[in-house]
Design a protein around this motif. Structure first.
Motif, PDB file in Angstrom:
ATOM      1  N   ALA A 148       0.852  -1.186   0.000  1.00  0.00           N
ATOM      2  CA  ALA A 148       0.000   0.000   0.000  1.00  0.00           C
ATOM      3  C   ALA A 148       0.890   1.239   0.000  1.00  0.00           C
ATOM      4  O   ALA A 148       1.841   1.328   0.787  1.00  0.00           O
ATOM      5  N   ILE A 149       0.586   2.182  -0.878  1.00  0.00           N
ATOM      6  CA  ILE A 149       1.375   3.397  -1.020  1.00  0.00           C
ATOM      7  C   ILE A 149       0.468   4.580  -0.753  1.00  0.00           C
ATOM      8  O   ILE A 149      -0.517   4.804  -1.467  1.00  0.00           O
ATOM      9  N   ALA A 150       0.781   5.333   0.303  1.00  0.00           N
ATOM     10  CA  ALA A 150      -0.037   6.479   0.688  1.00  0.00           C
ATOM     11  C   ALA A 150       0.560   7.752   0.106  1.00  0.00           C
ATOM     12  O   ALA A 150       1.679   8.127   0.446  1.00  0.00           O
ATOM     13  N   VAL A 151      -0.190   8.403  -0.772  1.00  0.00           N
ATOM     14  CA  VAL A 151       0.262   9.639  -1.423  1.00  0.00           C
ATOM     15  C   VAL A 151      -0.878  10.657  -1.346  1.00  0.00           C
ATOM     16  O   VAL A 151      -1.423  11.080  -2.355  1.00  0.00           O
ATOM     17  N   THR A 152      -1.225  11.030  -0.138  1.00  0.00           N
ATOM     18  CA  THR A 152      -2.336  11.937   0.098  1.00  0.00           C
ATOM     19  C   THR A 152      -1.807  13.273   0.618  1.00  0.00           C
ATOM     20  O   THR A 152      -0.594  13.502   0.655  1.00  0.00           O
ATOM     21  N   THR A 153      -2.723  14.126   1.050  1.00  0.00           N
ATOM     22  CA  THR A 153      -2.330  15.398   1.661  1.00  0.00           C
ATOM     23  C   THR A 153      -2.825  15.497   3.100  1.00  0.00           C
ATOM     24  O   THR A 153      -2.843  16.575   3.675  1.00  0.00           O
ATOM     25  N   THR A 154      -3.202  14.377   3.686  1.00  0.00           N
ATOM     26  CA  THR A 154      -3.791  14.425   5.022  1.00  0.00           C
ATOM     27  C   THR A 154      -2.775  14.796   6.098  1.00  0.00           C
ATOM     28  O   THR A 154      -1.582  14.500   5.981  1.00  0.00           O
ATOM     29  N   THR A 155      -3.267  15.433   7.136  1.00  0.00           N
ATOM     30  CA  THR A 155      -2.458  15.678   8.335  1.00  0.00           C
ATOM     31  C   THR A 155      -3.066  14.973   9.550  1.00  0.00           C
ATOM     32  O   THR A 155      -2.656  15.233  10.678  1.00  0.00           O
ATOM     33  N   ASP A 156      -4.022  14.094   9.292  1.00  0.00           N
ATOM     34  CA  ASP A 156      -4.690  13.339  10.352  1.00  0.00           C
ATOM     35  C   ASP A 156      -4.426  11.844  10.165  1.00  0.00           C
ATOM     36  O   ASP A 156      -4.960  11.239   9.236  1.00  0.00           O
ATOM     37  N   PRO A 157      -3.585  11.226  10.996  1.00  0.00           N
ATOM     38  CA  PRO A 157      -3.270   9.797  10.847  1.00  0.00           C
ATOM     39  C   PRO A 157      -4.532   8.941  10.936  1.00  0.00           C
ATOM     40  O   PRO A 157      -5.417   9.206  11.745  1.00  0.00           O
ATOM     41  N   TYR A 158      -4.575   7.885  10.122  1.00  0.00           N
ATOM     42  CA  TYR A 158      -5.787   7.060  10.085  1.00  0.00           C
ATOM     43  C   TYR A 158      -5.537   5.590   9.763  1.00  0.00           C
ATOM     44  O   TYR A 158      -6.389   4.755  10.024  1.00  0.00           O
ATOM     45  N   VAL A 159      -4.404   5.211   9.203  1.00  0.00           N
ATOM     46  CA  VAL A 159      -4.154   3.814   8.830  1.00  0.00           C
ATOM     47  C   VAL A 159      -3.627   3.077  10.061  1.00  0.00           C
ATOM     48  O   VAL A 159      -2.500   3.308  10.504  1.00  0.00           O
ATOM     49  N   GLU A 160      -4.438   2.181  10.594  1.00  0.00           N
ATOM     50  CA  GLU A 160      -4.092   1.463  11.820  1.00  0.00           C
ATOM     51  C   GLU A 160      -3.348   0.167  11.511  1.00  0.00           C
ATOM     52  O   GLU A 160      -3.394  -0.344  10.385  1.00  0.00           O
ATOM     53  N   LEU A 161      -2.686  -0.364  12.523  1.00  0.00           N
ATOM     54  CA  LEU A 161      -1.903  -1.585  12.359  1.00  0.00           C
ATOM     55  C   LEU A 161      -2.750  -2.732  11.830  1.00  0.00           C
ATOM     56  O   LEU A 161      -2.309  -3.483  10.954  1.00  0.00           O
ATOM     57  N   ASP A 162      -3.982  -2.884  12.352  1.00  0.00           N
ATOM     58  CA  ASP A 162      -4.789  -4.043  11.950  1.00  0.00           C
ATOM     59  C   ASP A 162      -5.357  -3.929  10.548  1.00  0.00           C
ATOM     60  O   ASP A 162      -5.988  -4.856  10.055  1.00  0.00           O
ATOM     61  N   TRP A 163      -5.121  -2.800   9.869  1.00  0.00           N
ATOM     62  CA  TRP A 163      -5.491  -2.703   8.455  1.00  0.00           C
ATOM     63  C   TRP A 163      -4.508  -3.472   7.575  1.00  0.00           C
ATOM     64  O   TRP A 163      -4.868  -3.912   6.483  1.00  0.00           O
ATOM     65  N   ILE A 164      -3.260  -3.575   8.025  1.00  0.00           N
ATOM     66  CA  ILE A 164      -2.190  -4.136   7.193  1.00  0.00           C
ATOM     67  C   ILE A 164      -2.245  -5.654   7.282  1.00  0.00           C
ATOM     68  O   ILE A 164      -2.124  -6.226   8.372  1.00  0.00           O
ATOM     69  N   PRO A 165      -2.416  -6.353   6.158  1.00  0.00           N
ATOM     70  CA  PRO A 165      -2.456  -7.817   6.222  1.00  0.00           C
ATOM     71  C   PRO A 165      -1.090  -8.389   6.573  1.00  0.00           C
ATOM     72  O   PRO A 165      -0.054  -7.715   6.453  1.00  0.00           O
ATOM     73  N   ALA A 166      -1.072  -9.627   7.013  1.00  0.00           N
ATOM     74  CA  ALA A 166       0.199 -10.300   7.288  1.00  0.00           C
ATOM     75  C   ALA A 166       1.061 -10.272   6.028  1.00  0.00           C
ATOM     76  O   ALA A 166       0.593 -10.585   4.935  1.00  0.00           O
ATOM     77  N   GLY A 167       2.316  -9.871   6.197  1.00  0.00           N
ATOM     78  CA  GLY A 167       3.216  -9.784   5.049  1.00  0.00           C
ATOM     79  C   GLY A 167       3.066  -8.510   4.252  1.00  0.00           C
ATOM     80  O   GLY A 167       3.704  -8.351   3.214  1.00  0.00           O
TER      81      GLY A 167
ATOM     82  N   ASP B 139       0.991  12.170   6.965  1.00  0.00           N
ATOM     83  CA  ASP B 139       0.557  11.522   8.198  1.00  0.00           C
ATOM     84  C   ASP B 139      -0.551  10.505   7.993  1.00  0.00           C
ATOM     85  O   ASP B 139      -1.568  10.545   8.676  1.00  0.00           O
ATOM     86  N   ASP B 140      -0.369   9.577   7.088  1.00  0.00           N
ATOM     87  CA  ASP B 140      -1.382   8.533   6.899  1.00  0.00           C
ATOM     88  C   ASP B 140      -1.257   7.453   7.966  1.00  0.00           C
ATOM     89  O   ASP B 140      -2.258   6.952   8.470  1.00  0.00           O
ATOM     90  N   ALA B 141      -0.032   7.059   8.312  1.00  0.00           N
ATOM     91  CA  ALA B 141       0.183   5.990   9.288  1.00  0.00           C
ATOM     92  C   ALA B 141      -0.149   6.458  10.697  1.00  0.00           C
ATOM     93  O   ALA B 141       0.362   7.471  11.171  1.00  0.00           O
ATOM     94  N   ALA B 142      -1.021   5.712  11.360  1.00  0.00           N
ATOM     95  CA  ALA B 142      -1.408   6.036  12.737  1.00  0.00           C
ATOM     96  C   ALA B 142      -0.350   5.527  13.716  1.00  0.00           C
ATOM     97  O   ALA B 142       0.546   4.741  13.363  1.00  0.00           O
ATOM     98  N   GLU B 143      -0.482   5.951  14.963  1.00  0.00           N
ATOM     99  CA  GLU B 143       0.485   5.564  15.997  1.00  0.00           C
ATOM    100  C   GLU B 143       0.557   4.056  16.159  1.00  0.00           C
ATOM    101  O   GLU B 143       1.643   3.495  16.335  1.00  0.00           O
TER     102      GLU B 143
END
Length: 342
Positions: free
Chosen positions: A207-226, A235-239
């Motif tokens: 997954a490649i995030a190329v947005t203009t957001t300043t609000d993190p939103y992509v959580e760990l459990d969104w990412i599939p294994a591997g 700031d797409d990747a959340a804490e």
């Protein structure tokens, strides 16, 4: 002793696109980061001017000086988050190259294409370093602007086995238009507009995030294994993702720490994330490696097939200078560009 004053070559966007058309962008990005690690290329702190436009959009102008080998210069890159509403790319700018002996400017070129190419080149060089590109068949793009298009352009050569592309943009019509163009230009890959960002990310190996957001939103459990997540934009990747992924890579730790506008920098300043090679703070983590060390083979942990990887390139002006220098050399050899008096 006299030294002839060099003429200034001006290269517009058409010139730059023509001269960069068949360059090995990913290899150039890889080699420049290796040179940076060997102290054969470098940069100095950037300067930033920020303001709010009359329409209420956040705007900024950045000046990024850098050098690579015998090439010295700076990138001036400007952006407004409201540009897409005006039918304009988010970012545009200029690159100025200097004579290494006299320091006089010798080339001024349109910088948007160079900036987009080097950004995508770093992304895909990093992906190639942690995954087998031949095994990547499903890719998601969050954001459907210029950066998505250039990343897809380079992706076609690095990952030729891509069969499915998932697109998401808050502007659904924009995503549909891009999907139609990609489907027409690469019919062997199925292109789907996803209803939401999570839906796109969950289905993709990359997954490649190329947005203009300043609000993190992509959580760990969104990412599939591997899965691999490339956090190109602010700031797409959340804490949870930054702290919980199995491997976290940045291009340059000092740049991360110096920027408190991004979540990763804020986490570093608050003591939640520490730099490569350091002990992880209690309740936090350390960055696993910077890209120069990863590319040089100095990262010795194996990236497992089921592990989640985050690549968070800050963006280094040295990459722009290295690529622009090659474009300038080609321009001189081919007689391309407008000659200006110095």
């Amino acid at each position: 002793m006299t030294y002839p004053a060099p003429a200034i070559t001006y290269l517009d966007s058409t010139d730059v696109e023509r001269l960069s058309a068949d360059l090995p962008i990913v290899e150039r990005a890889h080699e420049t980061l290796l040179a940076y690690g060997r102290k054969e290329a470098g940069l100095t702190p950037e300067a930033a001017l920020r303001w709010t436009t009359r329409s209420g959009a956040a705007a900024r102008s950045l000046i990024l000086p850098g050098w690579s080998g015998d090439s010295y210069g700076c990138k001036i890159i400007n952006a407004s988050l409201g540009n897409h509403l005006l039918g304009q790319p988010r970012a545009a700018g200029l690159i100025v190259l200097n004579d290494p002996e006299t320091a006089r400017p010798v080339c001024i070129m349109e910088g948007g294409r160079i900036s987009a190419l080097r950004t995508a080149g770093v992304s895909l060089a990093a992906v190639r370093a942690v995954r087998d590109p031949a095994g990547i068949t499903r890719v998601a793009f969050l954001g459907c602007g210029r950066q998505a298009e250039v990343h897809r352009e380079l992706l076609a050569a690095v990952c030729p086995g891509v069969e499915e592309l998932f697109l998401y943009d808050q502007d659904t019509e924009r995503a549909r238009e891009l999907a139609a163009r990609w489907a027409a230009s690469a019919p062997r890959a199925r292109v789907t507009v996803s209803a939401g960002a999570r839906e796109a990310v969950e289905q993709a190996q990359l997954a490649i995030a190329v947005t203009t957001t300043t609000d993190p939103y992509v959580e760990l459990d969104w990412i599939p294994a591997g899965g691999t997540f490339v956090n190109v934009s602010l700031d797409d990747a959340a804490e949870s993702l930054l702290l919980g992924c199995d491997h976290l890579f940045v291009d340059d730790w000092d740049l991360v720490v110096d920027d408190d506008h991004r979540l990763l920098g804020s986490l570093a300043l608050s003591g939640r994330i520490s730099g490569p090679g350091t002990r992880a703070p209690e309740g936090g983590r350390a960055v696993d490696a910077a890209l120069p060390a990863l590319f040089a083979g100095d990262y010795h942990r194996t990236v497992g097939a089921d592990e989640r990887v985050v690549i968070n390139p800050f963006g280094m002006g040295v990459q722009d200078i290295a690529l622009a220098a090659v474009v300038h050399e080609r321009a001189l050899a081919l007689g391309v560009g407008l000659r200006l008096k110095g």
